[in-house]
Design an enzyme around this catalytic site. Structure first.
Site, PDB file in Angstrom:
ATOM      1  N   GLU A  78       0.825  -1.099  -0.100  1.00 26.64           N
ATOM      2  CA  GLU A  78      -0.017   0.087  -0.107  1.00 26.64           C
ATOM      3  C   GLU A  78       0.750   1.155   0.022  1.00 26.64           C
ATOM      4  O   GLU A  78       1.886   1.332   0.658  1.00 26.64           O
ATOM      5  CB  GLU A  78      -1.159  -0.109   1.468  1.00 26.64           C
ATOM      6  CG  GLU A  78      -2.092   1.246   1.162  1.00 26.64           C
ATOM      7  CD  GLU A  78      -2.605   0.909   2.586  1.00 26.64           C
ATOM      8  OE1 GLU A  78      -2.356   0.436   3.668  1.00 26.64           O
ATOM      9  OE2 GLU A  78      -3.705   1.708   2.581  1.00 26.64           O
ATOM     10  N   LYS A 151     -10.518   2.214  -2.109  1.00 26.66           N
ATOM     11  CA  LYS A 151     -10.604   1.604  -0.687  1.00 26.66           C
ATOM     12  C   LYS A 151     -11.934   1.943  -0.225  1.00 26.66           C
ATOM     13  O   LYS A 151     -12.199   3.147   0.155  1.00 26.66           O
ATOM     14  CB  LYS A 151      -9.192   2.122   0.184  1.00 26.66           C
ATOM     15  CG  LYS A 151      -9.216   1.488   1.730  1.00 26.66           C
ATOM     16  CD  LYS A 151      -7.845   1.942   1.972  1.00 26.66           C
ATOM     17  CE  LYS A 151      -7.642   1.129   3.573  1.00 26.66           C
ATOM     18  NZ  LYS A 151      -6.248   1.738   4.209  1.00 26.66           N
ATOM     19  N   CYS A 190      -5.757  -3.011   2.291  1.00 31.87           N
ATOM     20  CA  CYS A 190      -5.609  -2.964   3.858  1.00 31.87           C
ATOM     21  C   CYS A 190      -6.521  -3.066   4.814  1.00 31.87           C
ATOM     22  O   CYS A 190      -7.495  -4.213   4.879  1.00 31.87           O
ATOM     23  CB  CYS A 190      -4.744  -1.682   4.105  1.00 31.87           C
ATOM     24  SG  CYS A 190      -3.805  -1.753   5.588  1.00 31.87           S
TER      25      CYS A 190
END
Lengths: 331, 331
Positions: A78, A151, A190
Site C-alpha cells: 500500500e 478503498k 488494507c
C-alpha cells in the site's frame, strides 16, 4: 457355442466406455470451468523512505527480478511510492496526491507492458480538490490500466489518520473485481482485510483471488505478546476469508520503521509478513517481518472448483435471514 | 523567598490529579460496560456410541467434573446423545427426535440447577411430524431452558446428509443471542461456523461470545495433507470470526471413529480439537484430536471492550454498500 459370454463382454465394454465418458465429461467440465490455470504470483515487500524516486526505483528493481523469475501477477504494498504519511494530519501532505491516470500509473503501465506482467499498484489518488482516495490500480501487460479500486473501509486510530486523507470509495454497487489477462482479481486495500463482507462480495462477483496492498505495523510500546497477537490476527482473519470463500488470497505489507514526522506519536514498525494462502487458507508462501523480500508463490486456480465441491458454502448461505447485515448494530 | 516553586509544585500536582481523574473515568467506564467479568468455560469432548443412556452418562460425568473444577458455562458437542446418525438417510432414524422441552432438556436442566451452571446442549428436535431441527438449547442454573437456536445453515455432502433430517431454522429475524446469567451467548451450530454472516449477525445483536456445538471429521481415504488442511481451515475460519467481531469463541467437537451403519460410506473419524479463542483469535485452550477431554478456559469478557477500541471494525462497516450480500450470487 453360446454368444452369451461375448454379449456380456460387449455390454461390460459398453458400460465401461459410458463410465469413462461420464468421467471424461466431468474432467472436461472442470478443465473448462477453471481453465486449469496456474498463476505465478510475486509480492514486493520493502521499506520506504522519503524519496519518491528512490521508492519507485526500489519497487521497479524488485518487479524486474520477480518477472525474470517467472512472475505473471505482481502485487505491490500500500502507498509504495512514499512513507506512510498518515501518521499525522497536515494539509500540505495532499501535495502527494496524483490523478489516475497519472505519473505512477503511467510508469508502472510501461513496466507491465515491457515485462509482459500484470501489476497491482497502490497510490494516493487526487480525484478533485478535497476528494482524494486510497486507490489500487491494475496494469495489465499491453492493455495498460484496466481497472481501479478505491478503498472502501477507512481506518482512523492513533498513527493511522486515514479518515483525514481518504474519501471512502463510492463505486456502485461496489466491491467489483477487475478482469485481467491472468484472471478476475478481487482487489481490496488494507483495512478492508478485516471485513468478511468485502471478501464475500468480491467472491460473489466471481473474484478468483483476493489481493490486499497493505501498510500495517506495531507500536513499539506494545509488549511482544500483544504484537504477536496483532500480527497473527492479521494473518488469520485473511486466511479465514480464503476459507469462507474457497479462493486464494495474497497480502503485501511494507516493512521497516517509520518515525512519526510530527514527533507526537511513537512511529510505526511495519511488520512485513506478506503472504499467499490457498483456498483452504493454507499458507503457500510468506515473507519475513523485518526485511525486504520478493515473495513468490504458484497458485493453482483449479483448486477453487475442487474445494467448493467439498465444502459448498455459497450454496447454503441464508440470504433470506441476512437482512440485518445492512444495519450498523442490531439494537 | 519566592513562592514560585511551591506554586509550580501545586500546579504539577493539580495536573497529575486531573490526568489521574481522566484515566480513572475511562477505567470506570470500561468496568461498568463490561462488568469486568471472567467466565470459566468448559467444553465436553468425547466419542459417542449407539447407547443413548451411556452417552448421556458420559456427558453428565464430565459436566460434574467440569463444575467441580469451577466451570460456570459448559458447552457440549453436537448431537451428543447419539451417534452422528446423518451418515445415511433412513426414515426410522426420525424416531430419535424429541420435543423441546423434552427428556434431554429436562435432564440437563436438572443438572444445571443442581450444579449451578449454564449448559449449552444439542439435540435432534421434533417440532412436528416432518419438521425436525438440529437445535442447541441453553439451560441456565435455576432458570431452566432460557433459549434455543435452530441450526440455520444445513450441510449436505457424502456422509453428512443433514438436509434430509433437519429443517433449516426459521426464527425471524434469526441469529439472535440468548441471555443467560453468565452473559449474552451467540449460540450457533457446526456448519454455521463456516459463515462469517452468522457470526457477524450475532455480534451485531450484542453476543458476547460465540459457541458452536460441532460434529466434524475426516474421511480416512483423504491423505494426511488434505486432512491437516481441513482441520486447520476449521480452526482458522472460526478464529477469523472471533477477530472480525472482537469477541471470544468456543467450538466443541466430538471425537472417535463412527462407521457408516449402511456400510456404503467409509465412516467418519471425528477430529476433536475443540478449542477456545479470545477476541483477537488467540488460542486460549485446545483439546486433542483423538481422545475425550474436558477443555477448560477462563475468558476475560472485558477484553472485547479493549480490543474493539484498538481495532473498531463495527464503526467502519460499509452498510451502504453491502446490499448484494443478500444475493445468492452477483451475476
Amino acid at each position: 457355442m453360446s454368444f452369451a459370454p461375448l454379449r456380456a463382454l460387449r455390454e461390460l465394454f459398453h458400460s465401461l466406455c459410458l463410465r469413462a465418458s461420464v468421467v471424461k465429461s466431468i474432467d472436461t467440465l472442470a478443465t473448462t470451468t477453471t481453465m486449469n490455470r496456474h498463476i505465478h504470483l510475486a509480492l514486493i515487500q520493502h521499506p520506504c523512505g522519503a524519496d519518491r524516486a528512490a521508492n519507485i526505483a526500489t519497487t521497479e528493481a524488485a518487479i524486474r527480478e520477480a518477472a525474470a523469475k517467472g512472475a505473471q501477477l505482481i502485487l505491490l504494498q500500500e502507498l509504495h511510492t512514499s512513507l506512510y504519511f498518515c501518521q499525522q494530519e497536515g494539509a500540505a501532505t495532499f501535495d502527494l496526491a496524483e490523478p489516475i491516470p497519472g505519473p505512477t500509473t503511467g510508469h508502472f503501465a510501461r513496466l507491465a507492458a515491457e515485462l509482459d506482467v500484470v501489476i497491482v499498484a497502490s497510490l494516493f489518488e487526487r480525484r478533485a480538490a478535497g476528494v482524494c482516495h486510497n486507490t489500487a490500480v491494475v496494469l495489465d501487460r499491453q492493455q495498460g490500466l484496466v481497472g481501479q479500486y478505491r478503498k472502501m473501509h477507512i481506518p482512523d486510530d492513533p498513527g493511522f489518520y486515514e479518515k483525514y486523507y481518504f474519501t471512502p470509495g463510492d463505486a456502485a454497487p461496489g466491491f467489483e473485481p477487475i478482469d485481467t489477462s491472468v484472471g478476475r482479481l478481487g482487489v481490496l486495500v488494507c483495512w478492508d482485510q478485516w471485513f468478511p463482507e468485502a471478501a464475500r462480495l468480491m467472491a460473489l462477483a466471481g473474484a478468483e483471488i483476493l489481493l490486499y496492498p497493505t501498510a500495517i505495523g506495531w507500536d513499539d510500546n506494545d509488549d511482544t505478546d500483544e504484537q504477536a497477537r496483532q500480527r497473527e490476527a492479521w494473518i488469520t482473519v485473511q486466511r479465514g476469508h480464503a476459507i469462507a470463500n474457497g479462493i486464494p488470497l495474497a497480502a503485501c505489507n511494507r516493512t521497516g520503521f517509520e518515525a512519526d514526522p510530527g514527533a507526537q506519536g511513537r512511529g510505526i514498525r511495519f511488520w512485513g509478513s506478506s503472504f499467499v494462502a490457498g483456498p483452504q487458507g493454507e499458507i503457500l508462501s510468506r515473507g519475513p517481518q523485518d526485511a525486504a523480500e520478493i515473495i513468490l508463490a504458484t497458485v493453482d486456480m483449479a483448486r477453487t472448483e475442487q474445494v467448493r465441491r467439498v465444502w459448498p458454502y455459497l450454496r447454503d448461505r441464508r440470504i433470506d435471514a441476512y437482512g440485518d447485515l445492512l444495519k450498523r448494530y442490531r439494537d
